[in-house]
Design an enzyme around this catalytic site. Structure first.
Site, mmCIF file in Angstrom:
data_model
loop_
_atom_site.group_PDB
_atom_site.id
_atom_site.type_symbol
_atom_site.label_atom_id
_atom_site.label_comp_id
_atom_site.label_asym_id
_atom_site.label_seq_id
_atom_site.Cartn_x
_atom_site.Cartn_y
_atom_site.Cartn_z
ATOM 1 N N ARG A 56 0.856 -1.190 0.000
ATOM 2 C CA ARG A 56 0.000 0.000 0.000
ATOM 3 C C ARG A 56 0.889 1.236 0.000
ATOM 4 N NH1 ARG A 56 2.271 2.024 3.794
ATOM 5 N NH2 ARG A 56 0.726 3.662 3.711
ATOM 6 N N GLY A 57 0.214 2.400 -0.140
ATOM 7 C CA GLY A 57 0.986 3.635 -0.316
ATOM 8 C C GLY A 57 1.088 3.881 -1.821
ATOM 9 N N GLN A 204 -2.331 2.484 9.812
ATOM 10 C CA GLN A 204 -1.021 2.549 9.141
ATOM 11 C C GLN A 204 -0.027 3.384 9.948
ATOM 12 O OE1 GLN A 204 -3.948 3.088 7.675
ATOM 13 N NE2 GLN A 204 -3.989 2.455 5.542
ATOM 14 N N ASP A 246 -2.361 10.691 -2.468
ATOM 15 C CA ASP A 246 -2.708 9.620 -3.406
ATOM 16 C C ASP A 246 -3.049 10.156 -4.790
ATOM 17 O OD1 ASP A 246 -3.137 8.322 -0.664
ATOM 18 O OD2 ASP A 246 -3.131 6.678 -2.101
ATOM 19 N N ASN A 256 -5.880 12.224 0.078
ATOM 20 C CA ASN A 256 -4.983 11.398 0.894
ATOM 21 C C ASN A 256 -5.837 10.631 1.898
ATOM 22 O OD1 ASN A 256 -2.267 10.561 1.581
ATOM 23 N ND2 ASN A 256 -2.499 11.730 3.463
HETATM 24 O O1 MRU Z 1 -4.639 3.055 2.058
HETATM 25 P P1 MRU Z 1 -3.172 3.331 1.985
HETATM 26 O O2 MRU Z 1 -2.413 2.806 3.156
HETATM 27 O O3 MRU Z 1 -2.584 2.917 0.662
HETATM 28 O O4 MRU Z 1 -3.079 4.925 2.046
HETATM 29 C C1 MRU Z 1 -1.825 5.510 1.946
HETATM 30 C C2 MRU Z 1 -1.854 6.990 2.030
HETATM 31 O O5 MRU Z 1 -2.885 7.608 2.148
HETATM 32 C C3 MRU Z 1 -0.531 7.686 1.875
HETATM 33 O O6 MRU Z 1 -0.532 8.879 2.596
HETATM 34 C C4 MRU Z 1 -0.293 8.003 0.401
HETATM 35 O O7 MRU Z 1 -0.500 6.880 -0.387
HETATM 36 C C5 MRU Z 1 1.060 8.509 0.182
HETATM 37 S S1 MRU Z 1 2.298 7.288 0.438
HETATM 38 C C6 MRU Z 1 3.806 7.990 0.117
#
Ligand code: MRU
Length: 354
Positions: A56-57, A204, A246, A256
């Site tokens: 993820r991320g 997270q 995101d 985000n």
């Molecule tokens: O649902 P996730 O864990 O993928 O969400 C991640 C985020 O919202 C992060 O802040 C974003 O992807 C940036 S990661 C460098």
């Protein structure tokens, strides 16, 4: 455009890797209890890993998606009939790029590697796809180091920083975006402590950001999401809030992890600069404003699961939007590898992104 020497920091862990024909993913669902790796030999495994938050991320999802295309190409080469092969490959591309809808890095990466196919998917095309996936991976490592240097220049001495979700090694190919800035500012002795918000519902911040801070020797104090405003009022040395993204619309609105918007409102009220750090691959210039960014609705089960044994026996009505949109007017600056966009606006975004 400002120039800075990229940070010399290196990641301490790799969320995504390519090894001997497999896409190897650190299973983030199990962190911080267990450090186990999943070896994906078929693109469907990577799609599943993206959907289940094993990886993820936004940037890490993009890299994993690019490697998934390389796996799909290998699989499709086994189909002799050329039009059936190309149909199967198209289906795979759609499946991969739609695994998560908000993080635009995924579609960006899939489109970029798919462009290398040319007229026919053959052995040479499959090699070009893998080359391009490696290239995306390498570029992300460098982007992170540039973002870290730009971002750290904005952090004043004697700062403490509040952050949200996880935006470090685990979310990217390199040292991270927002957390990369924190690491670089800590290396430069500008930062003494980080306050990671736990980031409900799947934590997270609590599970991943604390783990990374620990591994990097950065002092931290975990807070739960609803403590952020109170901490901003109480701790005068919190001099910045910094988050990842995101998807960033052409006017600088930022999608985000849900909760980012509330954090930005609290920062504005307390006159604390609110920074967003993201590579240029997170910008979606086709999307004019945040109102048009698709927001992923995840299973409500994810929300109630977190209650564990306290889960009530009656049916829980719940909803689970995974992201929110922070309007550009609440953001002090967006930091990307090409420079600092401040204040974020349509003109300033296009000036820096060219
Ligand atoms: O649902 P996730 O864990 O993928 O969400 C991640 C985020 O919202 C992060 O802040 C974003 O992807 C940036 S990661 C460098």
């Amino acid at each position: 455009m400002n120039t800075f020497t990229p940070s010399p920091l290196q990641p301490v862990v790799h969320a995504v890797n390519w090894r001997e024909g497999s896409c190897v993913l650190l299973d983030q669902r199990k962190l911080p209890r267990e450090e186990t790796y999943l070896e994906c030999r078929a693109y469907e495994q990577v799609v599943d890993a993206i959907k289940t938050l094993t990886v993820r991320g936004a940037p890490a999802i993009g890299i994993a998606g690019a490697y998934a295309v390389a796996l799909a190409a290998e699989e499709c080469l086994r189909i002799d009939n050329l039009s059936a092969r190309s149909r199967a490959f198209e289906n795979a591309l759609n499946e991969i790029s739609s695994a998560r809808p908000t993080a635009v890095n995924l579609k960006w990466a899939v489109d970029r590697v798919a462009k290398r196919v040319g007229d026919n998917l053959d052995v040479r095309a499959a090699e070009r796809i893998l080359e391009e996936a490696h290239c995306i991976h390498r570029e992300d490592i460098l982007c992170n180091q540039q973002i870290a240097a730009f971002g750290a220049s904005l952090i004043p001495a004697d700062s403490e920083i509040i952050t949200y979700c996880n935006t470090g090694d685990l979310a990217t190919g390199g040292i991270g975006t927002a957390l990369g800035v924190v690491k670089e500012a800590y290396r430069l002795r500008k930062v003494s402590r980080v306050y990671p918000c736990e980031t409900r519902p799947v934590m997270q911040g609590m599970r991943l950001t604390t783990w990374e801070c620990q591994r990097n020797g950065i002092p931290f104090s975990l807070i739960c999401d609803n403590m952020a405003a109170a901490m901003m009022r109480r701790i005068k040395t919190i001099r910045a809030a910094i988050v990842g993204a995101d998807r960033i619309a052409a006017n600088g609105d930022v999608a985000n992890k849900v909760g980012t918007y509330a954090l930005a409102i609290a920062a504005k009220y307390h006159e604390i600069p609110f920074y967003v750090a993201a590579p240029s691959s997170t910008f979606d210039l086709q999307t004019e404003t945040g109102a048009f960014i698709p927001i992923e609705d995840r299973s409500p089960e994810e929300l109630v699961q977190a209650l564990g044994e306290n889960r009530p026996s009656f049916p829980m009505g719940s909803i689970n939007p995974s992201f929110d949109v922070t309007p550009a007017e609440l953001i002090t600056a967006i930091i990307c590898e090409k420079g600092i966009i401040s204040p974020p606006s349509k003109e300033n975004v296009s000036k820096i992104l060219g």
